[in-house]
Design a protein around this motif. Structure first.
Motif, PDB file in Angstrom:
ATOM      1  N   ARG A  34       0.850  -1.197   0.000  1.00 41.51           N
ATOM      2  CA  ARG A  34       0.000   0.000   0.000  1.00 41.51           C
ATOM      3  C   ARG A  34       0.883   1.243   0.000  1.00 41.51           C
ATOM      4  O   ARG A  34       1.886   1.301   0.724  1.00 41.51           O
ATOM      5  CB  ARG A  34      -0.891   0.034   1.248  1.00 41.51           C
ATOM      6  CG  ARG A  34      -1.919  -1.056   1.314  1.00 41.51           C
ATOM      7  CD  ARG A  34      -2.564  -1.110   2.683  1.00 41.51           C
ATOM      8  NE  ARG A  34      -3.292   0.094   3.008  1.00 41.51           N
ATOM      9  CZ  ARG A  34      -4.603   0.255   2.832  1.00 41.51           C
ATOM     10  NH1 ARG A  34      -5.325  -0.746   2.347  1.00 41.51           N
ATOM     11  NH2 ARG A  34      -5.215   1.376   3.152  1.00 41.51           N
ATOM     12  N   GLN A  88      -2.786   0.720  -4.382  1.00 46.50           N
ATOM     13  CA  GLN A  88      -2.388  -0.674  -4.210  1.00 46.50           C
ATOM     14  C   GLN A  88      -1.308  -0.984  -5.231  1.00 46.50           C
ATOM     15  O   GLN A  88      -1.453  -0.687  -6.417  1.00 46.50           O
ATOM     16  CB  GLN A  88      -3.585  -1.602  -4.422  1.00 46.50           C
ATOM     17  CG  GLN A  88      -3.234  -3.082  -4.434  1.00 46.50           C
ATOM     18  CD  GLN A  88      -4.429  -3.965  -4.700  1.00 46.50           C
ATOM     19  OE1 GLN A  88      -5.574  -3.528  -4.567  1.00 46.50           O
ATOM     20  NE2 GLN A  88      -4.190  -5.206  -5.092  1.00 46.50           N
ATOM     21  N   LEU A 117      -6.904   2.546  -4.254  1.00 48.22           N
ATOM     22  CA  LEU A 117      -7.527   1.950  -3.072  1.00 48.22           C
ATOM     23  C   LEU A 117      -8.731   2.786  -2.642  1.00 48.22           C
ATOM     24  O   LEU A 117      -8.733   4.012  -2.779  1.00 48.22           O
ATOM     25  CB  LEU A 117      -6.526   1.881  -1.916  1.00 48.22           C
ATOM     26  CG  LEU A 117      -5.478   0.776  -1.956  1.00 48.22           C
ATOM     27  CD1 LEU A 117      -4.454   0.996  -0.845  1.00 48.22           C
ATOM     28  CD2 LEU A 117      -6.124  -0.588  -1.824  1.00 48.22           C
ATOM     29  N   TYR A 122      -6.403   0.890   6.750  1.00 49.10           N
ATOM     30  CA  TYR A 122      -6.933  -0.459   6.814  1.00 49.10           C
ATOM     31  C   TYR A 122      -8.333  -0.370   7.402  1.00 49.10           C
ATOM     32  O   TYR A 122      -8.577   0.361   8.362  1.00 49.10           O
ATOM     33  CB  TYR A 122      -6.058  -1.350   7.708  1.00 49.10           C
ATOM     34  CG  TYR A 122      -4.699  -1.644   7.133  1.00 49.10           C
ATOM     35  CD1 TYR A 122      -4.570  -2.403   5.976  1.00 49.10           C
ATOM     36  CD2 TYR A 122      -3.545  -1.169   7.745  1.00 49.10           C
ATOM     37  CE1 TYR A 122      -3.315  -2.685   5.442  1.00 49.10           C
ATOM     38  CE2 TYR A 122      -2.283  -1.456   7.224  1.00 49.10           C
ATOM     39  CZ  TYR A 122      -2.186  -2.204   6.075  1.00 49.10           C
ATOM     40  OH  TYR A 122      -0.947  -2.483   5.545  1.00 49.10           O
ATOM     41  N   ASN A 125     -13.935  -4.911   7.135  1.00 54.46           N
ATOM     42  CA  ASN A 125     -15.042  -5.264   6.251  1.00 54.46           C
ATOM     43  C   ASN A 125     -16.109  -5.973   7.076  1.00 54.46           C
ATOM     44  O   ASN A 125     -15.917  -7.081   7.548  1.00 54.46           O
ATOM     45  CB  ASN A 125     -14.538  -6.175   5.132  1.00 54.46           C
ATOM     46  CG  ASN A 125     -15.615  -6.496   4.113  1.00 54.46           C
ATOM     47  OD1 ASN A 125     -16.808  -6.343   4.364  1.00 54.46           O
ATOM     48  ND2 ASN A 125     -15.204  -6.950   2.943  1.00 54.46           N
ATOM     49  N   ASN A 184      -8.653 -15.442   0.360  1.00 59.53           N
ATOM     50  CA  ASN A 184      -8.429 -14.002   0.380  1.00 59.53           C
ATOM     51  C   ASN A 184      -7.658 -13.524   1.604  1.00 59.53           C
ATOM     52  O   ASN A 184      -7.763 -12.368   1.978  1.00 59.53           O
ATOM     53  CB  ASN A 184      -9.783 -13.277   0.306  1.00 59.53           C
ATOM     54  CG  ASN A 184      -9.649 -11.813  -0.040  1.00 59.53           C
ATOM     55  OD1 ASN A 184      -8.777 -11.429  -0.803  1.00 59.53           O
ATOM     56  ND2 ASN A 184     -10.497 -10.993   0.544  1.00 59.53           N
ATOM     57  N   GLU A 248      -6.908  -5.108   2.146  1.00 61.88           N
ATOM     58  CA  GLU A 248      -8.116  -4.694   2.864  1.00 61.88           C
ATOM     59  C   GLU A 248      -7.868  -4.439   4.343  1.00 61.88           C
ATOM     60  O   GLU A 248      -8.491  -3.575   4.945  1.00 61.88           O
ATOM     61  CB  GLU A 248      -9.211  -5.750   2.703  1.00 61.88           C
ATOM     62  CG  GLU A 248      -9.753  -5.869   1.285  1.00 61.88           C
ATOM     63  CD  GLU A 248     -10.805  -6.955   1.173  1.00 61.88           C
ATOM     64  OE1 GLU A 248     -12.002  -6.610   1.244  1.00 61.88           O
ATOM     65  OE2 GLU A 248     -10.440  -8.125   1.017  1.00 61.88           O
ATOM     66  N   VAL A 251     -11.007  -8.678   7.547  1.00 61.85           N
ATOM     67  CA  VAL A 251     -12.322  -9.043   7.006  1.00 61.85           C
ATOM     68  C   VAL A 251     -12.983  -9.998   7.995  1.00 61.85           C
ATOM     69  O   VAL A 251     -12.454 -11.083   8.264  1.00 61.85           O
ATOM     70  CB  VAL A 251     -12.192  -9.728   5.627  1.00 61.85           C
ATOM     71  CG1 VAL A 251     -13.580 -10.108   5.098  1.00 61.85           C
ATOM     72  CG2 VAL A 251     -11.466  -8.830   4.637  1.00 61.85           C
TER      73      VAL A 251
END
Length: 285
Positions: A34, A88, A117, A122, A125, A184, A248, A251
């Protein structure tokens, strides 16, 4: 715009040939990073991981491949205006082909691509995120499975399976049928005051965010951290399941086999993860 061996090329420019080993043999490794306000988050960690991956695959590392070189080559992609956006980055290194695609002198080339992004931070989610075990194929519990390489065929087929069955993700197993990670990201299991993730010896990706979260949790007095194999039977007994990945952040898994999960621990950790990211920038400044 992308960077190929230090040269900036327009998107969709042809730069690979039919003998490319990354395409023909999956002979490539990559790091996903990032960039926020012109700063690369956890740059040193990503650099050291990329160098380690190249050594494991016996790639020749050029003398110029310093951390400063990596930073310069990434930032070369952006104008001053673009540096104010969150980006990203995918930094891919592949072995050069010889006269025949199956032979090489182990020298390398690289290309760096970027995308925008949604957030500079961060994020957690919290959308519905249902998962299931993917049992068609297994990952081997070997050191090669810890690397991010171009060989992602299990992830590709698993993602198709998830899409066909209305899951947001799938959990991968190794040959001993231990749960190692998701398609993921790395999996963390919370039960009471224990937080567990699979050891790298079970075959999970040894990602930078996995490392950072382990460091954070290990220092918290409220939790006991375990780096142990995860049985599929543990999942429905857990209080919380969540994933971490380099893009991400965290999550939360909301559902697995008719059980719904909370995200209390994930909410506690997301702020600490962003604080660690800011700390990495002040340390490297």
């Amino acid at each position: 715009m992308f960077n190929f061996n230090g040269e900036l090329l327009e998107d969709n420019t042809s730069f690979l040939n039919e003998k490319n080993r990354g395409v023909q043999l999956g002979d490539a490794v990559f790091e996903e990073l990032r960039v926020v306000n012109g700063d690369i988050i956890f740059l040193e960690d990503h650099y050291l991981r990329l160098m380690s991956s190249m050594r494991i695959l016996r790639m020749e590392i050029p003398m110029k491949f310093t951390m400063e070189f990596m930073e310069e080559e990434i930032l070369k992609l952006f104008s001053e205006i673009e540096l104010k956006e969150a980006k990203q980055i995918k930094f891919t290194v592949f072995r050069n082909s010889g006269n025949d695609f199956s032979n090489s002198d182990n020298s390398i080339s690289y290309f760096i691509s970027s995308s925008l992004l949604a957030s500079p931070f961060y994020i957690l989610n919290e959308k519905p995120y249902e998962v299931e075990l993917f049992k068609d194929f297994y990952k081997n519990s070997s050191m090669l499975s810890n690397l991010d390489t171009n060989n992602k065929i299990i992830n590709v087929v698993g993602a198709i399976y998830a899409q066909e069955n209305d899951y947001q993700d799938c959990l991968l197993l190794n040959e001993r049928k231990q749960v190692i990670e998701a398609l993921n990201g790395n999996l963390f299991v919370v039960k009471g005051n224990q937080i567990k993730t699979a050891p790298v010896t079970d075959g999970c990706i040894n990602s930078i965010l996995r490392k950072k979260l382990i460091d954070m949790v290990s220092k918290l007095n409220d939790f006991e951290f375990l780096e142990e194999s995860i049985s599929p039977f543990e999942l429905q007994k857990a209080d919380e399941l969540f994933l971490v990945n380099n893009i991400e952040g965290i999550v939360s898994i909301t559902r697995y086999r008719k059980k719904d999960f909370v995200n209390v621990t994930a909410k506690q950790l997301i702020g600490k993860l962003n604080a660690a990211a800011r700390m990495s920038l002040s340390t490297s400044a």
